[in-house]
Write a protein that holds these residues in place. Sequence first.
Motif, short mmCIF file in Angstrom:
data_model
loop_
_atom_site.label_atom_id
_atom_site.label_comp_id
_atom_site.label_asym_id
_atom_site.label_seq_id
_atom_site.Cartn_x
_atom_site.Cartn_y
_atom_site.Cartn_z
N SER A 37 65.06 65.58 83.82
CA SER A 37 64.90 65.19 82.42
C SER A 37 63.45 64.78 82.19
O SER A 37 62.70 64.50 83.14
N TYR A 38 63.03 64.72 80.95
CA TYR A 38 61.67 64.28 80.63
C TYR A 38 61.46 62.84 81.10
O TYR A 38 60.37 62.47 81.54
N GLN A 39 62.51 62.04 81.02
CA GLN A 39 62.43 60.65 81.48
C GLN A 39 62.16 60.59 82.98
O GLN A 39 61.32 59.81 83.45
N ASP A 40 62.87 61.44 83.75
CA ASP A 40 62.65 61.49 85.20
C ASP A 40 61.26 62.01 85.53
O ASP A 40 60.60 61.52 86.46
N ALA A 70 58.81 59.23 84.95
CA ALA A 70 58.89 58.23 86.02
C ALA A 70 58.08 58.68 87.23
O ALA A 70 57.35 57.87 87.84
N ASP A 129 60.10 61.82 72.95
CA ASP A 129 60.96 61.57 74.09
C ASP A 129 60.12 61.41 75.35
O ASP A 129 60.32 60.48 76.13
N ASN A 171 58.21 58.06 75.09
CA ASN A 171 59.07 56.90 75.36
C ASN A 171 59.33 56.75 76.85
O ASN A 171 59.31 55.64 77.39
N GLY A 172 59.56 57.86 77.54
CA GLY A 172 59.78 57.80 78.98
C GLY A 172 58.55 57.32 79.71
O GLY A 172 58.63 56.52 80.65
N SER A 175 57.95 53.48 78.82
CA SER A 175 58.93 52.59 79.46
C SER A 175 58.70 52.49 80.96
O SER A 175 58.85 51.42 81.55
N ASN A 176 58.29 53.58 81.60
CA ASN A 176 58.02 53.55 83.03
C ASN A 176 56.71 52.82 83.33
O ASN A 176 56.59 52.17 84.38
#
Length: 91
Positions: free
Chosen positions: A16-19, A22, A48, A51-52, A55-56
């Motif tokens: 995911s873009y969040q991963d 990170a 998105d 934000n990832g 937040s990381n």
Amino acid sequence: SLHQPPHAQVFNLRASYQDEAAKMVASLADLKISKLAILHQDDSFGKDGLNGFVSNLEKRNMRAAVIARYDRKEMKVDTAARSLAPSAAAD
């Protein structure tokens, strides 16, 4: 929606873009890079990723010196990129 909540019949072939964010932040921290700037496209995809990333960064007590965006429809990336140059990240 493909990642959360998990679906038994869906097999994701990429993170995911969040991963991804990170991992990028972890690499920056490992390299002891503390001054950085973020340039993202101003749409749901770009937000998105942003934000990832933010937040990381916060989880590691880091922050971006400056965040700039560009309109994907106009693609005036050069103007947004120039706004990053005078930032503390350019030092």
